[in-house]
Design a protein around this motif. Structure first.
Motif, PDB file in Angstrom:
ATOM      1  N   GLY A   1      64.580 -10.380  22.557  1.00 19.48           N
ATOM      2  CA  GLY A   1      64.221 -10.113  23.949  1.00 19.48           C
ATOM      3  C   GLY A   1      62.753 -10.362  24.228  1.00 19.48           C
ATOM      4  O   GLY A   1      62.364 -10.683  25.354  1.00 19.48           O
TER       5      GLY A   1
ATOM      6  N   VAL B   1      70.760 -10.466  27.936  1.00 19.18           N
ATOM      7  CA  VAL B   1      70.593  -9.174  28.625  1.00 19.18           C
ATOM      8  C   VAL B   1      69.155  -9.012  29.111  1.00 19.18           C
ATOM      9  O   VAL B   1      68.913  -8.555  30.229  1.00 19.18           O
ATOM     10  N   SER B   2      68.206  -9.399  28.291  1.00 17.12           N
ATOM     11  CA  SER B   2      66.799  -9.306  28.690  1.00 17.12           C
ATOM     12  C   SER B   2      66.514 -10.236  29.869  1.00 17.12           C
ATOM     13  O   SER B   2      65.812  -9.872  30.813  1.00 17.12           O
TER      14      SER B   2
ATOM     15  N   SER C   1      67.639  -4.792  27.439  1.00 22.18           N
ATOM     16  CA  SER C   1      68.585  -4.494  26.360  1.00 22.18           C
ATOM     17  C   SER C   1      68.200  -3.242  25.588  1.00 22.18           C
ATOM     18  O   SER C   1      69.060  -2.594  24.982  1.00 22.18           O
ATOM     19  N   GLN C   2      66.908  -2.895  25.584  1.00 19.17           N
ATOM     20  CA  GLN C   2      66.439  -1.763  24.800  1.00 19.17           C
ATOM     21  C   GLN C   2      65.741  -0.683  25.624  1.00 19.17           C
ATOM     22  O   GLN C   2      65.187   0.245  25.065  1.00 19.17           O
TER      23      GLN C   2
ATOM     24  N   GLU D   1      61.705  -4.474  24.577  1.00 19.72           N
ATOM     25  CA  GLU D   1      62.745  -5.392  24.117  1.00 19.72           C
ATOM     26  C   GLU D   1      62.564  -5.751  22.641  1.00 19.72           C
ATOM     27  O   GLU D   1      61.466  -5.680  22.096  1.00 19.72           O
TER      28      GLU D   1
END
Length: 208
Positions: free
Chosen positions: A145, A188-189, A114-115, A140
């Motif tokens: 995350g 997402v993670s 996600s990041q 994350e």
């Protein structure tokens, strides 16, 4: 206005002084270059040793029965393509060994979280089943995350990374919400890690 013309004095430099200055600068450059080369030669092996120790630590987490690991295998186009087909990037592959026998592989793959990027090590045995998943590097979000990266339990009470152990190509493509449970708020993670495991399994399938 004054019509006085200002003239610049020509500075006469002693030729011997110029030669001495040039030689001094040259020697200084040579000494500095040699010193830097020496430092690099001394530290390069140390850095390589540290990196290898860190790699072995990550591999032991995902292949706990291994007593030794090979050097990184040469990656083929088919291997990198297999990882890419599962939204992963193959970084390296090592053979996991026990008493001189191959017992599986440790595969380092990179996927998107996600990041940012998630670097992870995945262990796969000779039967094609996952033996472990370890996060090497990530960015994350803390408290969200990061729960995935830290292997926090899912709602089912199983570590989000631990749930991959025993899964293989026989389970089909691993998918969050289908055969993979996500950490609440960190879908997402979880999906990023799942893609990494799928990539590792796809590559391992080519290794036999």
């Amino acid at each position: 206005m004054s019509n006085e013309v200002k003239t610049k004095e020509k500075v006469d430099m002693d030729p011997q002084y110029l030669i001495k200055l040039t030689v001094t600068l040259l020697i200084t450059c040579v000494v500095v270059a040699a010193a830097l080369g020496g430092v690099n030669a001394v530290t390069e092996d140390t850095i390589d040793d540290i990196n290898w120790e860190n790699t072995v630590t990550a591999m032991k987490k995902v292949a706990p029965d291994a007593t030794d690991f090979s050097e990184a295998m040469e990656l083929s186009d088919d291997m990198t393509a297999a990882a890419a087909s599962m939204s992963g990037t193959l970084d390296s592959v090592y053979e996991a060994q026990a008493n001189g026998e191959a017992i599986g592989y440790a595969l380092k793959v990179v996927t998107s979280g996600s990041q940012g990027k998630i670097e992870m090590m995945v262990g796969v045995d000779v039967e094609g089943a996952v033996t472990g998943v370890s996060i090497v590097k990530n960015s994350e979000t803390s408290g969200i995350g990061s729960k995935v990266m830290n292997n926090d339990n899912t709602a089912a009470g199983v570590g989000v990374l631990s749930q991959f152990e025993g899964k293989s190509a026989a389970d089909g493509t691993l998918t969050v919400g289908s055969n993979v449970d996500a950490i609440s708020g960190a879908t997402v993670s979880t999906r990023g890690v799942t893609n990494g495991v799928n990539a590792a399994l796809a590559v391992a399938g080519l290794l036999g």
